[in-house]
Scaffold this motif. Structure first.
Motif, PDB file in Angstrom:
ATOM      1  N   SER A 176       0.738  -1.182  -0.057  1.00  0.00           N
ATOM      2  CA  SER A 176       0.082  -0.041  -0.063  1.00  0.00           C
ATOM      3  C   SER A 176       1.040   1.134  -0.139  1.00  0.00           C
ATOM      4  N   ILE A 205      -7.031   2.413  -1.140  1.00  0.00           N
ATOM      5  CA  ILE A 205      -8.076   1.861  -0.135  1.00  0.00           C
ATOM      6  C   ILE A 205      -8.126   0.386  -0.332  1.00  0.00           C
ATOM      7  N   PHE A 208      -4.975  -1.055   0.944  1.00  0.00           N
ATOM      8  CA  PHE A 208      -4.789  -1.026   2.128  1.00  0.00           C
ATOM      9  C   PHE A 208      -5.747  -2.155   2.938  1.00  0.00           C
ATOM     10  N   ILE A 209      -6.898  -2.248   2.474  1.00  0.00           N
ATOM     11  CA  ILE A 209      -7.712  -2.893   3.112  1.00  0.00           C
ATOM     12  C   ILE A 209      -7.551  -4.640   3.029  1.00  0.00           C
ATOM     13  N   ARG A 212      -3.588  -4.992   4.932  1.00  0.00           N
ATOM     14  CA  ARG A 212      -3.353  -4.307   6.007  1.00  0.00           C
ATOM     15  C   ARG A 212      -4.331  -4.822   7.190  1.00  0.00           C
ATOM     16  N   ASN A 253      -4.001   0.744  11.831  1.00  0.00           N
ATOM     17  CA  ASN A 253      -4.336   0.662  10.321  1.00  0.00           C
ATOM     18  C   ASN A 253      -5.973   0.628  10.146  1.00  0.00           C
ATOM     19  N   TRP A 256      -6.673   4.231  10.408  1.00  0.00           N
ATOM     20  CA  TRP A 256      -6.440   4.861   8.951  1.00  0.00           C
ATOM     21  C   TRP A 256      -7.175   4.690   8.059  1.00  0.00           C
ATOM     22  N   VAL A 257      -7.495   3.545   7.675  1.00  0.00           N
ATOM     23  CA  VAL A 257      -8.164   3.292   6.660  1.00  0.00           C
ATOM     24  C   VAL A 257      -9.681   4.122   6.529  1.00  0.00           C
TER      25      VAL A 257
END
Length: 288
Positions: A176, A205, A208-209, A212, A253, A256-257
């Motif tokens: 990411s 996004i 990241f999802i 993380r 995490n 942040w998302v």
């Protein structure tokens, strides 16, 4: 206590004089495998510093916006350049390290020279990161010094050896990082809210999802269950630290998302807001 998968390193072995010099100190800390990789850690830290020093010249060649940035922004820009190089390097080694650790017969104490060399690249980055955050403390803030110390501690203590098997999970988080850095560079080059940045934000996004949140939380659960199942085999303090650090990173995490999703939604409606800044963009150069 460890099980060895491979005796072949990614890099040539360093000077025995250096290994012998640091061995007594490493053994006192319980870092029995660290001397074999100390040269890779030092050289990688110097490599990242070289990239940091070259960044102003390189950035001026490719972007007319760099020279217009403030001193603080230039420091952050240069750190993102280093972060980009580091993330691409570790991503390229993702499959080899995953294949290597899958050969471990012991998930807690498994070790190989090859895996140790790859983790040394990450360790060198966090060593460099600690140097930068301390040197520019007035810019980065004390919180990021603590973050750098924690990240350096976690990677370094894998040389006990301990939990090297689960290292690819945290290295996969780097997938990411390029999208985070691209968002930052687009912000600084007057492309905030552009179609390119929105598209990049969607990829950010999704990535990241996947790496993380979904993979990260599943791996955190697997790691925790393995530690709890064999808690009598390792120092209790070390176990508690890893469990706390693991949960803290995964909670961050998650935080942040949601911040990034909200910022991208607001940007899609025309608001002047940076999703990277809103989500604490410095995570782009301080990933674990």
């Amino acid at each position: 206590m460890s099980s060895t998968a491979s005796n072949d390193g990614l890099f040539p072995r360093g000077p025995l004089l250096l290994e012998n010099l640091v061995t007594p100190y490493c053994e006192k800390l319980g870092l029995y495998k660290l001397p074999r990789h100390i040269h890779v850690i030092i050289l990688s830290a110097l490599f990242y510093q070289l990239i940091n020093l070259l960044s102003p010249w390189i950035s001026n060649q490719f972007s007319r916006h760099y020279k217009q940035l403030s001193r603080r922004s230039k420091l952050n820009w240069d750190s993102h350049v280093v972060s980009s190089v580091q993330s691409v390097l570790l991503i390229s080694l993702g499959y080899p390290i995953l294949r290597e650790v899958n050969r471990f017969s012991d998930k807690l104490f498994g070790y190989s020279v090859y895996a140790g060399d790859i983790y040394a690249l990450a360790d060198g980055y966090f060593l460099w990161d600690l140097y930068i955050t301390i040197r520019y403390l007035n810019v980065t803030g004390f919180g990021f010094v603590v973050h750098a110390v924690a990240a350096l501690f976690v990677v370094t203590f894998s040389y006990s050896p301990y939990l090297m098997y689960y290292g690819p999970t945290y290295l996969s988080w780097e997938l990411s990082t390029p999208f985070l850095n691209i968002h930052y560079f687009l912000d600084k080059t007057n492309k905030t809210g552009s179609k390119l940045q929105i598209f990049n934000g969607v990829l950010l996004i999704l990535t990241f999802i996947c790496v993380r949140i979904v993979w990260g939380w599943y791996s955190a659960y697997s790691t925790s269950m393995e530690i709890i199942r064999r808690v009598t085999e390792i120092p209790r303090g070390l176990s508690l630290f890893y469990l706390a650090a693991n949960m803290s990173l995964n909670c961050l995490n998650l935080f942040w998302v949601f911040k990034m999703m909200d910022a991208i939604r607001r940007r899609a409606h025309g608001e002047k807001v940076s999703p990277v800044q809103t989500a604490n963009s410095e995570v782009a150069k301080k990933n674990l």
